[in-house]
Design a protein around this motif. Structure first.
Motif, PDB file in Angstrom:
ATOM      1  N   VAL A 108       3.005 -29.397  26.813  1.00  0.00           N
ATOM      2  CA  VAL A 108       2.788 -30.814  27.108  1.00  0.00           C
ATOM      3  C   VAL A 108       3.616 -31.643  26.131  1.00  0.00           C
ATOM      4  CG1 VAL A 108       1.099 -32.682  27.256  1.00  0.00           C
ATOM      5  CG2 VAL A 108       0.467 -30.357  27.935  1.00  0.00           C
ATOM      6  N   ARG A 109       4.502 -32.463  26.653  1.00  0.00           N
ATOM      7  CA  ARG A 109       5.346 -33.301  25.813  1.00  0.00           C
ATOM      8  C   ARG A 109       4.662 -34.645  25.607  1.00  0.00           C
ATOM      9  NH1 ARG A 109      11.424 -32.300  28.315  1.00  0.00           N
ATOM     10  NH2 ARG A 109      11.504 -30.034  27.987  1.00  0.00           N
ATOM     11  N   ILE A 110       4.105 -34.815  24.426  1.00  0.00           N
ATOM     12  CA  ILE A 110       3.403 -36.052  24.094  1.00  0.00           C
ATOM     13  C   ILE A 110       3.552 -36.278  22.598  1.00  0.00           C
ATOM     14  CG2 ILE A 110       1.204 -34.826  23.800  1.00  0.00           C
ATOM     15  CD1 ILE A 110      -0.196 -37.350  24.858  1.00  0.00           C
ATOM     16  N   SER A 111       3.719 -37.522  22.203  1.00  0.00           N
ATOM     17  CA  SER A 111       3.908 -37.822  20.793  1.00  0.00           C
ATOM     18  C   SER A 111       2.596 -37.659  20.025  1.00  0.00           C
ATOM     19  CB  SER A 111       4.423 -39.253  20.623  1.00  0.00           C
ATOM     20  OG  SER A 111       3.413 -40.193  20.967  1.00  0.00           O
ATOM     21  N   PHE A 112       2.717 -37.426  18.727  1.00  0.00           N
ATOM     22  CA  PHE A 112       1.527 -37.269  17.889  1.00  0.00           C
ATOM     23  C   PHE A 112       0.713 -38.557  17.882  1.00  0.00           C
ATOM     24  CE2 PHE A 112      -0.816 -37.193  13.876  1.00  0.00           C
ATOM     25  CZ  PHE A 112      -1.400 -35.929  13.931  1.00  0.00           C
ATOM     26  N   ALA A 113       1.392 -39.708  17.882  1.00  0.00           N
ATOM     27  CA  ALA A 113       0.688 -40.998  17.867  1.00  0.00           C
ATOM     28  C   ALA A 113      -0.138 -41.184  19.140  1.00  0.00           C
ATOM     29  CB  ALA A 113       1.687 -42.139  17.699  1.00  0.00           C
ATOM     30  N   ASP A 114       0.459 -40.892  20.304  1.00  0.00           N
ATOM     31  CA  ASP A 114      -0.278 -41.016  21.564  1.00  0.00           C
ATOM     32  C   ASP A 114      -1.457 -40.053  21.602  1.00  0.00           C
ATOM     33  OD1 ASP A 114       1.349 -42.999  22.516  1.00  0.00           O
ATOM     34  OD2 ASP A 114       2.622 -41.668  23.697  1.00  0.00           O
ATOM     35  N   ASN A 115      -1.223 -38.834  21.134  1.00  0.00           N
ATOM     36  CA  ASN A 115      -2.290 -37.845  21.132  1.00  0.00           C
ATOM     37  C   ASN A 115      -3.412 -38.246  20.177  1.00  0.00           C
ATOM     38  OD1 ASN A 115      -3.057 -35.590  22.531  1.00  0.00           O
ATOM     39  ND2 ASN A 115      -1.718 -34.175  21.462  1.00  0.00           N
ATOM     40  N   ALA A 116      -3.064 -38.900  19.072  1.00  0.00           N
ATOM     41  CA  ALA A 116      -4.081 -39.367  18.130  1.00  0.00           C
ATOM     42  C   ALA A 116      -4.994 -40.388  18.798  1.00  0.00           C
ATOM     43  CB  ALA A 116      -3.422 -39.963  16.890  1.00  0.00           C
ATOM     44  N   LEU A 117      -4.407 -41.307  19.561  1.00  0.00           N
ATOM     45  CA  LEU A 117      -5.217 -42.309  20.257  1.00  0.00           C
ATOM     46  C   LEU A 117      -6.127 -41.644  21.290  1.00  0.00           C
ATOM     47  CD1 LEU A 117      -2.552 -45.126  20.779  1.00  0.00           C
ATOM     48  CD2 LEU A 117      -4.427 -45.084  19.113  1.00  0.00           C
ATOM     49  N   ILE A 118      -5.600 -40.655  21.991  1.00  0.00           N
ATOM     50  CA  ILE A 118      -6.394 -39.932  22.984  1.00  0.00           C
ATOM     51  C   ILE A 118      -7.525 -39.166  22.307  1.00  0.00           C
ATOM     52  CG2 ILE A 118      -6.311 -37.985  24.615  1.00  0.00           C
ATOM     53  CD1 ILE A 118      -3.484 -38.942  25.378  1.00  0.00           C
ATOM     54  N   PHE A 119      -7.233 -38.547  21.169  1.00  0.00           N
ATOM     55  CA  PHE A 119      -8.246 -37.803  20.439  1.00  0.00           C
ATOM     56  C   PHE A 119      -9.357 -38.723  19.957  1.00  0.00           C
ATOM     57  CE2 PHE A 119      -9.988 -35.967  16.526  1.00  0.00           C
ATOM     58  CZ  PHE A 119     -10.322 -34.692  16.952  1.00  0.00           C
ATOM     59  N   ILE A 120      -8.993 -39.885  19.438  1.00  0.00           N
ATOM     60  CA  ILE A 120      -9.993 -40.853  18.955  1.00  0.00           C
ATOM     61  C   ILE A 120     -10.862 -41.332  20.113  1.00  0.00           C
ATOM     62  CG2 ILE A 120     -10.274 -43.154  17.964  1.00  0.00           C
ATOM     63  CD1 ILE A 120      -7.732 -42.588  16.321  1.00  0.00           C
ATOM     64  N   ALA A 121     -10.241 -41.564  21.275  1.00  0.00           N
ATOM     65  CA  ALA A 121     -11.022 -41.975  22.454  1.00  0.00           C
ATOM     66  C   ALA A 121     -12.023 -40.893  22.827  1.00  0.00           C
ATOM     67  CB  ALA A 121     -10.085 -42.264  23.622  1.00  0.00           C
ATOM     68  N   GLY A 122     -11.621 -39.620  22.699  1.00  0.00           N
ATOM     69  CA  GLY A 122     -12.525 -38.521  23.018  1.00  0.00           C
ATOM     70  C   GLY A 122     -13.703 -38.435  22.076  1.00  0.00           C
ATOM     71  N   LEU A 123     -13.523 -38.866  20.817  1.00  0.00           N
ATOM     72  CA  LEU A 123     -14.624 -38.817  19.851  1.00  0.00           C
ATOM     73  C   LEU A 123     -15.782 -39.720  20.268  1.00  0.00           C
ATOM     74  CD1 LEU A 123     -12.713 -38.868  16.428  1.00  0.00           C
ATOM     75  CD2 LEU A 123     -13.833 -36.925  17.525  1.00  0.00           C
TER      76      LEU A 123
END
Length: 261
Positions: A108-123
């Motif tokens: 999956v090609r996704i930036s660390f910054a975008d993934n961080a936002l997605i991870f925080i939303a999942g929390l």
């Protein structure tokens, strides 16, 4: 095992995924599921805030507002800062690194910054029953990259599995020290979990099970998705990724335990 029995489980060829929202267009059913997921997210977030407020007010009334005020005034806030740092950087950040690495393992090609936002939303969905609301993460990854949820849900499964294994290992250490007579239950649970992983790693057995599921009339429509999820799960739970992600989880959860001891 004859190959022809699993022919209906073979995925059809498709072009490589691209890092674009246009690479995969969600069906109306998927869009409906997404709207339902967002609705649940808002509901559980509101419930979490309401519960936190009610608990704070109830605790203050029970203990007395003056007593609560005195306790806060005399509290050593340095311990709060230490616990917060260990939780944010020792736990959450390491788990974010693990989640991002699993995404890279799946291509999956996704930036660390975008993934961080997605991870925080999942929390925000951890209070949902069995943390099922964390399916928001694969959904958001699909919205950002176009990668189907069937490909990324196994990363969520691997994330939860390795967190569980790490928690059981830490529990085994504590139980062995303070209640050695009960340690068999913790080690037994660890053994069952590892046995389940061993079954997933046995491709022939897993494909045979998927073949049985594919013969069930009600499951024929999802047989292809199940196979896709299984292939991705094998990537996430191969020996090296399993050891690495479990080690990351072990350090992450130990940091939180240390912060709140």
């Amino acid at each position: 095992m004859p190959t022809r029995r699993l022919s209906h489980l073979r995925p059809s060829p498709r072009p490589p995924l691209r890092n674009s929202r246009r690479s995969v267009q969600p069906t109306p059913a998927e869009s409906g599921d997404a709207r339902s997921l967002i609705s649940r997210f808002r509901k559980w977030l509101a419930v979490a805030i309401a519960v936190a407020v009610v608990l704070y007010v109830a605790g203050s009334v029970w203990a007395g507002f003056e007593a609560v005020g005195d306790a806060l005034a005399n509290f050593s806030w340095i311990y709060f800062v230490i616990a917060l740092l260990l939780t944010v950087f020792g736990n959450y950040f390491l788990r974010l690194v693990k989640w991002h690495w699993l995404m890279l393992r799946l291509g999956v090609r996704i930036s660390f910054a975008d993934n961080a936002l997605i991870f925080i939303a999942g929390l925000a969905m951890v209070i949902s029953p069995f943390k099922a609301g964390e399916l928001l993460k694969p959904y958001l990854v699909r919205e950002r990259t176009g990668v189907p949820m069937a490909t990324t849900i196994p990363a969520l499964i691997a994330e939860r599995l390795t967190d569980g294994l790490a928690a059981l290992m830490l529990a085994a250490i504590g139980v062995s020290h303070y209640a050695s007579d009960s340690s068999i239950y913790v080690f037994g649970t660890i053994g069952v979990s590892l046995a389940g992983v061993a079954v997933l790693m046995n491709e022939r057995l897993s494909l045979w099970i998927l073949g049985l599921i594919g013969r069930v009339p009600a499951a024929k429509g999802i047989a292809g998705k199940l196979l896709e999820m299984y292939r991705a799960t094998r990537i996430c739970l191969a020996p090296w990724p399993l050891l690495a992600t479990t080690a990351i989880s072990l350090v992450a959860w130990f940091a939180e335990c240390w912060g709140y001891q």
